[in-house]
Scaffold this motif. Structure first.
Motif, PDB file in Angstrom:
ATOM      1  N   LYS A   1       7.807  -2.766   1.115  1.00 49.42           N
ATOM      2  CA  LYS A   1       6.372  -2.785   1.459  1.00 49.42           C
ATOM      3  C   LYS A   1       5.558  -2.041   0.415  1.00 49.42           C
ATOM      4  CE  LYS A   1       6.432   1.328   4.457  1.00 49.42           C
ATOM      5  NZ  LYS A   1       7.815   1.730   4.182  1.00 49.42           N
ATOM      6  N   GLU A   2       6.237  -1.121  -0.296  1.00 48.04           N
ATOM      7  CA  GLU A   2       5.555  -0.388  -1.357  1.00 48.04           C
ATOM      8  C   GLU A   2       5.110  -1.321  -2.489  1.00 48.04           C
ATOM      9  OE1 GLU A   2       4.901   2.835  -1.132  1.00 48.04           O
ATOM     10  OE2 GLU A   2       5.952   3.043   0.779  1.00 48.04           O
ATOM     11  N   LEU A   3       5.807  -2.447  -2.623  1.00 47.46           N
ATOM     12  CA  LEU A   3       5.461  -3.390  -3.684  1.00 47.46           C
ATOM     13  C   LEU A   3       4.109  -4.046  -3.441  1.00 47.46           C
ATOM     14  CD1 LEU A   3       8.926  -5.132  -4.215  1.00 47.46           C
ATOM     15  CD2 LEU A   3       7.953  -3.212  -5.471  1.00 47.46           C
ATOM     16  N   LEU A   4       3.631  -3.983  -2.190  1.00 44.85           N
ATOM     17  CA  LEU A   4       2.339  -4.582  -1.867  1.00 44.85           C
ATOM     18  C   LEU A   4       1.183  -3.665  -2.252  1.00 44.85           C
ATOM     19  CD1 LEU A   4       3.236  -6.013   1.661  1.00 44.85           C
ATOM     20  CD2 LEU A   4       3.273  -7.209  -0.544  1.00 44.85           C
ATOM     21  N   ALA A   5       1.507  -2.422  -2.606  1.00 47.11           N
ATOM     22  CA  ALA A   5       0.475  -1.454  -2.996  1.00 47.11           C
ATOM     23  C   ALA A   5       0.591  -1.198  -4.490  1.00 47.11           C
ATOM     24  CB  ALA A   5       0.639  -0.148  -2.213  1.00 47.11           C
ATOM     25  N   PRO A   6      -0.339  -1.728  -5.292  1.00 43.83           N
ATOM     26  CA  PRO A   6      -0.240  -1.596  -6.752  1.00 43.83           C
ATOM     27  C   PRO A   6      -0.070  -0.166  -7.238  1.00 43.83           C
ATOM     28  CG  PRO A   6      -1.976  -3.128  -6.149  1.00 43.83           C
ATOM     29  CD  PRO A   6      -1.514  -2.495  -4.874  1.00 43.83           C
ATOM     30  N   ARG A   7      -0.632   0.793  -6.511  1.00 41.45           N
ATOM     31  CA  ARG A   7      -0.547   2.180  -6.951  1.00 41.45           C
ATOM     32  C   ARG A   7       0.843   2.774  -6.718  1.00 41.45           C
ATOM     33  NH1 ARG A   7      -6.181   4.723  -4.452  1.00 41.45           N
ATOM     34  NH2 ARG A   7      -7.640   3.381  -5.623  1.00 41.45           N
ATOM     35  N   ARG A   8       1.637   2.114  -5.856  1.00 36.86           N
ATOM     36  CA  ARG A   8       2.925   2.696  -5.484  1.00 36.86           C
ATOM     37  C   ARG A   8       4.134   1.903  -5.975  1.00 36.86           C
ATOM     38  NH1 ARG A   8       0.308   3.277  -0.272  1.00 36.86           N
ATOM     39  NH2 ARG A   8       1.716   1.716   0.614  1.00 36.86           N
ATOM     40  N   TRP A   9       3.941   0.660  -6.396  1.00 42.70           N
ATOM     41  CA  TRP A   9       5.111  -0.156  -6.694  1.00 42.70           C
ATOM     42  C   TRP A   9       5.888   0.362  -7.900  1.00 42.70           C
ATOM     43  CZ3 TRP A   9       6.188  -2.861 -11.165  1.00 42.70           C
ATOM     44  CH2 TRP A   9       5.141  -3.101 -12.039  1.00 42.70           C
TER      45      TRP A   9
END
Length: 406
Positions: A340-348
């Motif tokens: 699910k982190e991949l859906l957040a550009p700042r976290r992927w």
């Protein structure tokens, strides 16, 4: 009873709760030191079953459905295999602890845990907070939910602050934990579903919600002395409470807190704590798990961890500690819950770096069976979750969880 020997003496070791990565970790550690390892579990598929580190695996009855059958099965294994040391790892520890004293006196096998009375006092979230406070620790303001009247008046209690946490005293993986704004509590309690969940009883507590950084600890202790310890941060988690990626941190205050607590309790076994460190630096204990947790994966991969349990009493001047910033992960769980982190550009980018830069707990080239067993376990657990209409995490321990039954 405590094993007091050296790694030159070959022990017969029984690992219970063999489905868990922590059980596989212990099986591999003991086998690497030359000991003969056996495993016991109450499900068909589990990691230790297919590990080359395990001499023989046994299927036993579900401990929370057939307690007498479980006791007899464990007793039979201990006698048949001349087990010297039993190491419980998951919630089966509470069922095993009920007959620990009898098993030790009948067979001479050392069971590496405390009796059920001690484990219950620590596992119960209400009694643990009361115990920690009695030891002089700063604890979050906590009250039992024992009556309708008390439940209704919680909204007026300013010591909770702006938010409070409602949770059962026996739970795992953060299940049934509700974080609510105190100002909205009365209206929320008119919600029939929430009200039904927290039927007023001694089995629920209301606790002050603390803003801060979560910290965890895992320790091995013998007669009140910490012999191995890991402080760590659960960087990624499956849901609210189950960590899947762990990073070791050095926290001297936390380590000293654990050492004092273990010493005061004269504790023997594996013991883990969850903490919150607030912005002003105060360390607040939240709950205790008197069993193995994922911090064991961060400790050095050599014989010293086995010595923490089975080495000479008093060996070593300081506890075994992890290397600074060491990480470990459950790769399959990271793919299932962490992407699910991949859906957040700042976290992927951070997730990708973590995933490809860390060691998988389960996979080993010289012991590949457990890695592939994970997929069979996932299928079996998924079927249980669907049939019982519960989460995967809840289904993973449904047959052995313990909620204070005596």
């Amino acid at each position: 009873m405590i094993i007091d020997g050296t790694n030159t003496r070959r022990l017969n070791v029984l690992i219970t709760g063999g489905r868990a990565p922590v059980a596989l970790e212990w099986a591999r550690r003991f086998a690497a030191c030359g000991h003969r390892v056996f495993a016991a579990e109450s499900v068909d598929r589990y990691l230790c079953r297919v590990s080359r580190s395990v001499v023989r695996s046994y299927r036993v009855p579900k401990p929370n459905e057939d307690e007498a059958g479980y006791r007899e099965a464990i007793r039979s294994i201990v006698k048949r295999e001349s087990i010297d040391l039993a190491v419980p790892t998951c919630e089966e520890i509470f069922h095993l602890a009920k007959f620990k004293t009898d098993l030790e006196s009948e067979t001479g096998c050392a069971v590496f845990c405390e009796p059920i009375e001690t484990l219950d006092r620590l596992h119960n979230k209400r009694s643990f907070i009361e115990l920690a406070a009695s030891r002089g620790a700063q604890v979050p303001f906590t009250r039992p939910v024992e009556s309708d009247e008390l439940l209704e008046t919680l909204a007026q209690e300013e010591r909770f602050g702006s938010k409070l946490v409602l949770k059962p005293v026996y739970s795992r993986f953060g299940a049934n934990v509700h974080i609510v704004e105190r100002a909205r509590l009365k209206s929320l309690l008119r919600n029939a579903d929430l009200r039904r969940l927290i039927e007023p009883s001694a089995s629920w507590i209301a606790q002050q919600y603390l803003e801060g950084a979560p910290l965890c600890s895992y320790s091995v202790a013998r007669a009140g002395v910490v012999t191995a310890h890991a402080s760590y941060v659960p960087v990624y988690a499956a849901g609210r409470g189950a960590g899947i990626f762990f990073k070791a941190v050095e926290d001297a205050d936390l380590r000293e807190w654990v050492a004092r607590f273990v010493r005061a309790e004269s504790f023997t076994g594996q013991i883990s704590f969850d903490f919150i460190r607030t912005q002003d630096g105060t360390l607040y204990p939240i709950e205790c798990n008197p069993r193995a947790t994922s911090g064991v994966h961060l400790l050095p991969r050599d014989g010293r961890l086995v010595d923490a349990i089975a080495g000479p009493a008093g060996a070593g001047e300081a506890p075994l500690l992890p290397e600074p910033d060491r990480t470990s992960m459950l790769a399959l769980a990271m793919l299932l819950f962490g992407t699910k982190e991949l859906l957040a550009p700042r976290r992927w980018k951070a997730w990708t770096a973590s995933f490809f830069g860390s060691r998988d707990i389960v996979f080993r080239r010289d012991d590949p069976g457990p890695f592939f067993e994970q997929f069979r376990i996932l299928l079996e657990t998924g079927k249980t979750a669907a049939a019982r209409k519960i989460s995967l995490l809840e289904a993973s321990t449904i047959d052995m969880e313990w909620n204070g039954e005596r």
